[in-house]
Design an enzyme around this catalytic site. Structure first.
Site, PDB file in Angstrom:
ATOM      1  N   ARG A 153       0.168   9.773   5.253  1.00 46.01           N
ATOM      2  CA  ARG A 153       0.613   8.387   4.491  1.00 46.01           C
ATOM      3  C   ARG A 153       1.254   8.976   3.238  1.00 46.01           C
ATOM      4  NH1 ARG A 153      -2.957   4.027   5.159  1.00 46.01           N
ATOM      5  NH2 ARG A 153      -3.225   4.160   7.515  1.00 46.01           N
ATOM      6  N   ASP A 177      -2.163  -9.928  -1.315  1.00 41.14           N
ATOM      7  CA  ASP A 177      -2.327  -8.505  -0.661  1.00 41.14           C
ATOM      8  C   ASP A 177      -1.824  -7.753  -1.869  1.00 41.14           C
ATOM      9  OD1 ASP A 177      -2.296  -7.198   2.198  1.00 41.14           O
ATOM     10  OD2 ASP A 177      -1.336  -5.944   0.659  1.00 41.14           O
TER      11      ASP A 177
END
Length: 276
Positions: free
Chosen positions: A36, A144
């Site tokens: 990531r 979010d």
């Protein structure tokens, strides 16, 4: 030369992510952190993730810290994901709300951890098709942790690959228009959805009160105390007769007894327990 992320570096990343988002990265997730964070390291001209972590530890940068946390959040999503929570909305929940509310009273729905917006716009499409005047009666709050995901939700644009993941062709034709290589949601749907950044682990801003909350596939990333605290905060912004949908692998049972699990369509939902 690229160096592998040492145990101390991995532990530091885990502590950072937990502090900023309450997400728990279990031991053995080093490969995930490497995968990531590598694009972020390359973007900065660094040879590897170890060098990225070393840089941030030596000279903290708020924007870079945020980038690390956002890179390690999961944004997997699709249209009508898992099915039942959406068929239950129009088949069970909305009729119950209409019976309990004044005629024309707005319906408020929260799509927490909305990712790139598919969940919020799935809800919007269903209600646009089921309720006359839905664009002015339905208010969907999409939130979010990731600024990039919030920006994508606001834009309401999706690639062909994204619309192929669960979006029925008649709905695509009815609610989207082609813009170059992408598909853009209609102005009517956009009017129903408001997107903003929100960290579920932090104190909530003024929200609601909500009739329905979709908090799906989020609690699985938290430890039990954080799950309990998030559920407590969600309950505070819901109406007493509201409905909570969790992910298939999530439950309030054994976590927070101020909720009761009830049948809802072909699946189940959670509702606040009176008096708790």
């Amino acid at each position: 030369m690229t160096t592998a992320l040492a145990t101390s570096g991995f532990d530091w990343v885990c502590q950072l992510v937990r502090r900023e988002s309450a997400i728990v990265l279990a031991p053995g997730k080093e490969y995930l952190v490497e995968a990531r964070l590598m694009p972020l390291a390359r973007q900065l001209g660094l040879p590897g993730v170890a060098e990225l972590v070393e840089r941030v530890r030596a000279r903290p940068e708020p924007a870079l810290t945020r980038g690390i946390v956002e890179a390690l959040t999961t944004n997997e999503t699709s249209w009508f994901r898992d099915g039942d929570p959406f068929t239950a909305l129009t088949g069970t929940v909305v009729p119950a709300l209409q019976a309990a509310r004044r005629p024309g009273e707005p319906i408020q729905i929260w799509s927490a951890a909305c990712s790139s917006g598919q969940e919020a716009y799935t809800i919007a499409m269903l209600l646009a098709d089921a309720l006359p005047g839905a664009s002015s009666r339905v208010r969907i709050t999409a939130t979010d942790l990731s600024r990039a995901m919030v920006d994508r939700t606001r834009a309401g644009r999706f690639s062909q690959l994204e619309v192929n993941r669960g979006l029925p062709a008649p709905m695509l034709v009815r609610h989207f228009s082609r813009v170059g290589a992408e598909w853009e949601v209609s102005p009517a749907l956009r009017q129903m959805v408001t997107a903003s950044e929100l960290n579920l682990a932090a104190p909530l801003p003024r929200l609601g009160p909500f009739d329905v909350v979709y908090l799906r596939n989020v609690l699985i990333y938290f430890d039990p105390p954080t799950k309990r605290e998030v559920l407590r905060k969600v309950r505070q912004v819901m109406r007493p007769d509201g409905w909570l949908f969790l992910g298939a692998a999530e439950t309030t049972l054994g976590v927070d007894d101020s909720w009761e699990r009830v049948p809802c369509g072909r699946g189940s939902a959670y509702r606040p327990t009176k008096g708790k």
